[in-house]
Design an enzyme around this catalytic site. Sequence first.
Site, mmCIF file in Angstrom:
data_model
loop_
_atom_site.group_PDB
_atom_site.id
_atom_site.type_symbol
_atom_site.label_atom_id
_atom_site.label_comp_id
_atom_site.label_asym_id
_atom_site.label_seq_id
_atom_site.Cartn_x
_atom_site.Cartn_y
_atom_site.Cartn_z
ATOM 1 C CG ASP A 20 -1.977 1.110 1.313
ATOM 2 O OD1 ASP A 20 -1.858 1.873 0.204
ATOM 3 O OD2 ASP A 20 -2.429 1.410 2.174
ATOM 4 C CG ASN A 22 -3.285 5.401 -0.990
ATOM 5 O OD1 ASN A 22 -3.249 4.291 -0.458
ATOM 6 N ND2 ASN A 22 -4.120 5.978 -1.719
ATOM 7 C CG ASP A 24 -6.076 3.091 0.026
ATOM 8 O OD1 ASP A 24 -5.220 2.088 0.174
ATOM 9 O OD2 ASP A 24 -6.715 3.081 -1.014
ATOM 10 C CG ASP A 28 -1.298 2.159 -3.534
ATOM 11 O OD1 ASP A 28 0.257 2.043 -3.759
ATOM 12 O OD2 ASP A 28 -1.829 2.559 -2.627
ATOM 13 C CG ASP A 97 -4.293 -11.154 -15.554
ATOM 14 O OD1 ASP A 97 -4.967 -11.997 -16.115
ATOM 15 O OD2 ASP A 97 -3.959 -11.332 -14.378
ATOM 16 C CG ASP A 198 -8.646 -14.782 -16.654
ATOM 17 O OD1 ASP A 198 -8.242 -15.290 -15.740
ATOM 18 O OD2 ASP A 198 -9.874 -14.520 -16.552
ATOM 19 C CD GLU A 248 -6.410 -19.197 -15.483
ATOM 20 O OE1 GLU A 248 -6.391 -19.449 -14.436
ATOM 21 O OE2 GLU A 248 -7.391 -18.446 -16.448
ATOM 22 C CG HIS A 326 -4.299 -14.600 -8.738
ATOM 23 N ND1 HIS A 326 -3.672 -14.951 -9.866
ATOM 24 C CD2 HIS A 326 -5.815 -14.432 -9.171
ATOM 25 C CE1 HIS A 326 -4.425 -15.244 -10.796
ATOM 26 N NE2 HIS A 326 -5.818 -14.772 -10.616
ATOM 27 C CG ASP A 327 -6.854 -18.004 -9.733
ATOM 28 O OD1 ASP A 327 -7.367 -16.932 -8.942
ATOM 29 O OD2 ASP A 327 -6.921 -18.128 -10.814
#
Length: 554
Positions: A20, A22, A24, A28, A97, A198, A248, A326-327
């Site tokens: 991160d 900033n 929040d 990012d 992606d 994807d 993929e 990430h899956d």
Amino acid sequence: MSDWFKRAVVYQVYPKSFQDGNGDGMGDLRGVISRLDYIRQLGADVIWLNPIYEHSGVDGGYDIRDYRRIAPEFGTMEDFEELLERAHERGIRIIMDLVVNHTSTEHVWFQESRRDKTNDKRHFYVWREGFEGGEPNRLRSVFSGSAWKRDEATGEYYLHMFADDQADLNWHEPRVREGVYEMMRWWLDKGIDGFRMDVINMVGKPENVLLSDGGPGGDVCNGPTEHEYLREMNHKVLSRYDIMTVGETGGVTTADALRYASLDGSELDMVFQFEHMGVDDEIGPDGALTKWSTARLDLVKLKRILARWQNDLHGKAWNSLYWSNHDQPRVVSRFGCDADEASRVRSAKMLGACLHMMQGTPYIYQGEELGMTNYPFAAIEESRDVEAINAYGELVLERGTFSPEHMMACIRRKGRDNARTPMQWTAGRNAGFTTGTPWMAVNPNFERINAEAQASDPDSVLSFYKRLIALRRELPVVTDGDFALLMEDDAQVFAYIRNDGKTRLKAVCNFSGEEAALEGEAVSCGERLLGNYPDEGDADRLRAWECRIELERA
Ligand code: TEU
Ligand code: CA
């Protein structure tokens, strides 16, 4: 045709959970910029960036509303351009992606398409009439339930192979393909270095699985027009740039991959196959194979699958190499052991060695290089992932197939959220990920497992990954050699030899917490390049989770 993809090492960044910038609580682009030196020091030279486009917030950015805009939580187009420039300055390429099997239902194409049956964009998506007052057929979504959803405006059903909000584009409509190619050129002209595509093998959907006949549906992957579309894309877009591409492609065989990833460059540079990700799937109570299981891996099966991919593609097509993304759950928890610190460190290194000495382009998912682990999810309320939430709803709440306890055990083992907890940078507040409140809980083990501690420790998993990448760069046999599996039927040892005619490179890995005997050519004999124990040990035995990389010069 360039072939730098063969020597590349890719680092996958899931921006929302990386850094991160900033405060929040969400990662990012400025955060990624601030960590470029970390990636360079690791030795990776390509970043695969998960989706950062404007999206509807349903499926981690895979529900795109506008392909040409950056989602505000990730930053601005200026931030993206700066990231690209700073990466290039460091010799790091960036691949993006490309999510074009489907769009968000909030995408302007869908907004028009749904309006009426005669709309100019009606055929941009897959619309069917209902069958006998219900869904057109029994085709199921990857995220549970029917793959069809009725839309009020016209009373017809649209296809969504994933969440309801992810409507499948109709690639048989030439204007869809042209629209996608135009968008791809727009990004490539900005200077990006390629795409990860994807579920790209879903775009050539066979018409017969989409009939409104109340039938069972069928497999939408690897359909008859698939290669035609990829060749067209290659001709009209890909071949005109010096880029790398990876598709993929769930459900592909090596025979399919010989076409998708042929070295003749006619389609893609490589694909992500999923066979080795299925080694711990199970037949569920309903008789169908499911990822929702707590099974351990079957090593003999894993070896046969990976050896087949190595051998079938050698000299003809190109492999990608990955344990996680990430899956997928964290590989050290899945195929290694995270029960105690010594086993975690050893098995994470062993897994890295096993994968990185094979032929293909390796992908490292953020945190894998630290041996980050699965997260102890206790209740479904802690899940953020639409796949897990929908599956829990169907299997536990609707059907009662699984008890809540069993389903949570499956989610702890296989759930995608395991990969999406924030990157562990330091032992400080929120693991150094954010100064605010993290969007997703940080794994409580961050004080023990973090990048800062590992950077200064020569025996860390991170230092070991750096050595692996350096070895790949030093030894051409890692890129070029052929592959021979040793001790094929052994349930503990994964051993193989790579040979390019000049050098023989051997990797010997113990996939268990017990001692294992080595036989035949697997017995240590050459020059030891790398291992995960401080001393050499016995030539014919491996200790718990031990790995050795050895070299013999001709
Ligand atoms: O994933 C496609 C896919 O079918 C699987 O990876 C699936 O998510 C996994 O096996 C579930 O167990 C891609 C993206 O990588 C994923 O994040 C998206 O959710 C999906 O497509 C839809 O865009
Ligand atoms: Ca942020």
